[in-house]
Design a protein around this motif. Structure first.
Motif, PDB file in Angstrom:
ATOM      1  N   GLU A   1    -107.486   4.660  62.090  1.00  0.00           N
ATOM      2  CA  GLU A   1    -108.004   5.398  63.240  1.00  0.00           C
ATOM      3  C   GLU A   1    -107.038   6.506  63.634  1.00  0.00           C
ATOM      4  N   VAL A   2    -105.736   6.252  63.518  1.00  0.00           N
ATOM      5  CA  VAL A   2    -104.741   7.301  63.765  1.00  0.00           C
ATOM      6  C   VAL A   2    -104.963   8.460  62.798  1.00  0.00           C
ATOM      7  N   MET A   3    -105.176   8.140  61.522  1.00  0.00           N
ATOM      8  CA  MET A   3    -105.390   9.185  60.517  1.00  0.00           C
ATOM      9  C   MET A   3    -106.638   9.991  60.838  1.00  0.00           C
ATOM     10  N   HIS A   4    -107.694   9.308  61.203  1.00  0.00           N
ATOM     11  CA  HIS A   4    -108.924  10.014  61.575  1.00  0.00           C
ATOM     12  C   HIS A   4    -108.685  10.950  62.763  1.00  0.00           C
ATOM     13  N   GLN A   5    -108.041  10.417  63.803  1.00  0.00           N
ATOM     14  CA  GLN A   5    -107.816  11.238  64.994  1.00  0.00           C
ATOM     15  C   GLN A   5    -106.870  12.398  64.693  1.00  0.00           C
ATOM     16  N   LEU A   6    -105.901  12.163  63.823  1.00  0.00           N
ATOM     17  CA  LEU A   6    -104.979  13.230  63.432  1.00  0.00           C
ATOM     18  C   LEU A   6    -105.733  14.364  62.739  1.00  0.00           C
ATOM     19  N   LEU A   7    -106.637  14.029  61.851  1.00  0.00           N
ATOM     20  CA  LEU A   7    -107.422  15.047  61.152  1.00  0.00           C
ATOM     21  C   LEU A   7    -108.290  15.837  62.130  1.00  0.00           C
ATOM     22  N   GLU A   8    -108.853  15.137  63.103  1.00  0.00           N
ATOM     23  CA  GLU A   8    -109.638  15.830  64.122  1.00  0.00           C
ATOM     24  C   GLU A   8    -108.742  16.722  64.987  1.00  0.00           C
ATOM     25  N   HIS A   9    -107.561  16.213  65.315  1.00  0.00           N
ATOM     26  CA  HIS A   9    -106.613  16.989  66.126  1.00  0.00           C
ATOM     27  C   HIS A   9    -106.191  18.260  65.392  1.00  0.00           C
ATOM     28  N   ARG A  10    -105.936  18.130  64.101  1.00  0.00           N
ATOM     29  CA  ARG A  10    -105.569  19.314  63.319  1.00  0.00           C
ATOM     30  C   ARG A  10    -106.706  20.331  63.304  1.00  0.00           C
ATOM     31  N   TRP A  11    -107.928  19.845  63.209  1.00  0.00           N
ATOM     32  CA  TRP A  11    -109.075  20.772  63.202  1.00  0.00           C
ATOM     33  C   TRP A  11    -109.161  21.538  64.523  1.00  0.00           C
ATOM     34  N   TYR A  12    -108.978  20.839  65.643  1.00  0.00           N
ATOM     35  CA  TYR A  12    -109.032  21.502  66.947  1.00  0.00           C
ATOM     36  C   TYR A  12    -107.893  22.509  67.100  1.00  0.00           C
ATOM     37  N   LEU A  13    -106.679  22.146  66.668  1.00  0.00           N
ATOM     38  CA  LEU A  13    -105.560  23.075  66.742  1.00  0.00           C
ATOM     39  C   LEU A  13    -105.835  24.324  65.908  1.00  0.00           C
ATOM     40  N   SER A  14    -106.352  24.114  64.705  1.00  0.00           N
ATOM     41  CA  SER A  14    -106.630  25.247  63.818  1.00  0.00           C
ATOM     42  C   SER A  14    -107.681  26.155  64.421  1.00  0.00           C
ATOM     43  N   GLU A  15    -108.713  25.582  65.020  1.00  0.00           N
ATOM     44  CA  GLU A  15    -109.769  26.385  65.628  1.00  0.00           C
ATOM     45  C   GLU A  15    -109.225  27.181  66.816  1.00  0.00           C
ATOM     46  N   ASN A  16    -108.417  26.516  67.651  1.00  0.00           N
ATOM     47  CA  ASN A  16    -107.891  27.185  68.840  1.00  0.00           C
ATOM     48  C   ASN A  16    -106.902  28.292  68.487  1.00  0.00           C
ATOM     49  N   GLN A  17    -106.157  28.093  67.387  1.00  0.00           N
ATOM     50  CA  GLN A  17    -105.131  29.061  67.009  1.00  0.00           C
ATOM     51  C   GLN A  17    -105.600  30.022  65.919  1.00  0.00           C
TER      52      GLN A  17
ATOM     53  N   LEU B   1    -100.507  19.872  58.214  1.00  0.00           N
ATOM     54  CA  LEU B   1    -100.637  18.493  58.688  1.00  0.00           C
ATOM     55  C   LEU B   1     -99.379  18.025  59.408  1.00  0.00           C
ATOM     56  N   ASP B   2     -98.192  18.391  58.912  1.00  0.00           N
ATOM     57  CA  ASP B   2     -96.953  17.965  59.556  1.00  0.00           C
ATOM     58  C   ASP B   2     -96.868  18.490  60.984  1.00  0.00           C
ATOM     59  N   GLU B   3     -97.275  19.728  61.177  1.00  0.00           N
ATOM     60  CA  GLU B   3     -97.251  20.319  62.513  1.00  0.00           C
ATOM     61  C   GLU B   3     -98.259  19.634  63.426  1.00  0.00           C
ATOM     62  N   ALA B   4     -99.440  19.355  62.877  1.00  0.00           N
ATOM     63  CA  ALA B   4    -100.469  18.662  63.663  1.00  0.00           C
ATOM     64  C   ALA B   4    -100.012  17.254  64.021  1.00  0.00           C
ATOM     65  N   LEU B   5     -99.312  16.582  63.095  1.00  0.00           N
ATOM     66  CA  LEU B   5     -98.830  15.226  63.343  1.00  0.00           C
ATOM     67  C   LEU B   5     -97.823  15.215  64.483  1.00  0.00           C
ATOM     68  N   GLU B   6     -96.900  16.160  64.469  1.00  0.00           N
ATOM     69  CA  GLU B   6     -95.911  16.230  65.545  1.00  0.00           C
ATOM     70  C   GLU B   6     -96.590  16.410  66.894  1.00  0.00           C
ATOM     71  N   SER B   7     -97.581  17.297  66.942  1.00  0.00           N
ATOM     72  CA  SER B   7     -98.317  17.523  68.174  1.00  0.00           C
ATOM     73  C   SER B   7     -99.087  16.281  68.603  1.00  0.00           C
ATOM     74  N   TYR B   8     -99.716  15.613  67.636  1.00  0.00           N
ATOM     75  CA  TYR B   8    -100.516  14.420  67.942  1.00  0.00           C
ATOM     76  C   TYR B   8     -99.642  13.306  68.512  1.00  0.00           C
ATOM     77  N   LEU B   9     -98.470  13.085  67.898  1.00  0.00           N
ATOM     78  CA  LEU B   9     -97.590  12.013  68.352  1.00  0.00           C
ATOM     79  C   LEU B   9     -97.000  12.300  69.733  1.00  0.00           C
ATOM     80  N   GLN B  10     -96.904  13.577  70.088  1.00  0.00           N
ATOM     81  CA  GLN B  10     -96.322  13.937  71.380  1.00  0.00           C
ATOM     82  C   GLN B  10     -97.367  14.017  72.490  1.00  0.00           C
ATOM     83  N   THR B  11     -98.563  14.492  72.166  1.00  0.00           N
ATOM     84  CA  THR B  11     -99.533  14.824  73.215  1.00  0.00           C
ATOM     85  C   THR B  11    -100.759  13.922  73.273  1.00  0.00           C
ATOM     86  N   VAL B  12    -101.042  13.171  72.216  1.00  0.00           N
ATOM     87  CA  VAL B  12    -102.281  12.387  72.177  1.00  0.00           C
ATOM     88  C   VAL B  12    -102.009  10.885  72.136  1.00  0.00           C
TER      89      VAL B  12
END
Length: 425
Positions: free
Chosen positions: A362-378, A384-395
């Motif tokens: 479930e963490v992996m699934h949410q991480l992939l979704e988080h990366r998609w949202y970050l990519s869309e917003n930016q 993935l490493d950047e998205a993981l750092e953000s996910y572990l800090q903010t989600v």
């Protein structure tokens, strides 16, 4: 000294260490078990006394009932397990209990608690929105279809008799209580319809109870919402079992039908095609269908045993990983690379203090979704490493623990899920 000589323990022999099982305080009524033996988990509503206990580093559910009911339910759950139906794992039946004064105590059924699962009242321990409620209803409808396809008549369909696990934004439902169930070679339409009527009535009552506690949005209609189970069930049942007519030149529709079934998580293992009387059309009838198409594919490729929606999302990431990094590899080799280069590093990066928040899939699934949202917003492809750092800090730090719903639940949660009395009828 606790009198142990009269205990009659039935277990598969592999489910649990018998010595650890015997060490539990069987000479004490379950309602009076000491806190040292119990796991502080929220309980659903039950007509029986039910407690959660620590056993070999795991958690088991212990339910007092009659010896006949305990043995019958134990055997039913074992048969459902062999049919690969989503249900709790039976551990043991403990009969012959007596207290220190020599008085008999009820027989108990012991089942293994499903990690990361939630009774529905714990799901509603915070006020839930309509869309989350709908996903719970859909999960229960899917479980009921799977049970009926296996020939299992439930006899007491309800949210109370179900556990829910998060599954890639949806929920997966598991049968908890099989006490009233019956397993047949197949079910009649009347048996299925009776289960559906029980579901409609029971869920409506449960939702009314939740509304009285302010745990559901006020504009939710309990009766209309419970009807959603019937509607979802009928749509899925029709898709899985109904005949489909097509002309001889439209054989592509066979593949279309099978793909549609696969998208629902079912795999067509066999089907029959017959000609209509006038010979102008062919009729497709699925012969054997089985849930878990994506789950089985991921298990075969990686060894990961996860939920169906999680498997679907992870398989998509494996396909993308292969296309970008190793298009020359077959899917088995690419899946192994993905497992060692993507999934395992993500799982190992989860800090120990956050490891009970969600299971790794479930963490992996949410991480992939988080990366998609970050990519869309930016407006860029976020690594993935950047998205993981953000996910572990903010989600992830803000997620509620779902490994057995935390061993130390909040007072609010306990109030939301506590039994109104020790024996609920």
């Amino acid at each position: 000294m606790t009198p142990r000589s009269g205990l009659d323990i039935t277990t598969s022999g592999t489910a649990v260490d018998t010595a650890a099982l015997i060490a539990l305080p069987w000479d004490v009524p379950l309602a009076e078990w000491p806190e040292s033996a119990l796991a502080a988990l929220p309980r659903g509503l039950s007509r029986h006394v039910v407690r959660f206990a620590h056993l070999e580093g795991a958690v088991v559910a212990v339910k007092e009932t009659t010896e006949f009911s305990a043995r019958r339910e134990y055997q039913l759950l074992r048969r459902l397990e062999r049919l690969d139906v989503p249900c709790v794992e039976p551990v043991a039946v403990v009969a012959g209990r007596i207290d220190p004064d020599g008085e008999p105590l009820p027989t108990v059924l012991v089942t293994r608690h499903l990690r990361f699962s939630l009774p529905y009242r714990a799901v509603f321990s915070r006020r839930l929105h309509r869309d989350t409620l709908t996903r719970l209803i859909d999960a229960l409808a899917l479980l009921l279809v799977e049970l009926h396809l296996s020939g299992f008549y439930w006899g007491d369909v309800s949210l109370s008799n179900t556990l829910f696990r998060r599954d890639a934004g949806a929920f997966a439902a598991y049968l908890v209580d099989a006490e009233t169930g019956e397993l047949h070679p197949s079910l009649s339409r009347g048996q299925r319809e009776h289960d559906l009527e029980l579901a409609r009535v029971n869920v409506a009552g449960e939702l009314m109870d939740l509304m009285s506690g302010g745990l559901v949005e006020g504009d939710v209609d309990p009766v209309a919402t419970s009807q959603l189970i019937i509607d979802a069930y009928r749509r899925l049942w029709e898709e899985l079992t109904a005949d489909m007519s097509f002309r001889p030149g439209e054989r592509w529709r066979v593949e279309e039908r099978i793909r549609r079934l696969n998208s629902l998580g079912f795999d067509v293992e066999e089907y029959a095609i017959r000609t209509t009387r006038d010979g102008s059309e062919l009729v497709l009838q699925p012969k054997v269908v089985d849930p878990g198409h994506h789950q089985r594919r991921l298990l075969g490729l990686t060894g990961l045993d996860v939920q169906e929606n999680q498997a679907r999302r992870l398989l998509r990431d494996i396909d993308e990983y292969r296309a970008v990094n190793h298009p020359e590899m077959d899917e088995h080799e690419a899946a192994h690379r993905w497992l060692t280069e993507v999934f395992e590093p993500v799982a190992l990066s989860i800090p120990a203090n956050l490891s009970s928040k969600l299971e790794p899939a479930e963490v992996m699934h949410q991480l992939l979704e988080h990366r998609w949202y970050l990519s869309e917003n930016q407006s860029r492809s976020v690594p993935l490493d950047e998205a993981l750092e953000s996910y572990l800090q903010t989600v992830l730090p803000h997620r509620r623990d779902e490994d057995a719903v935390v061993l130390h639940p909040t007072t609010t949660m306990l109030k939301a899920v506590e039994l109104p009395s020790e024996n609920y009828d």
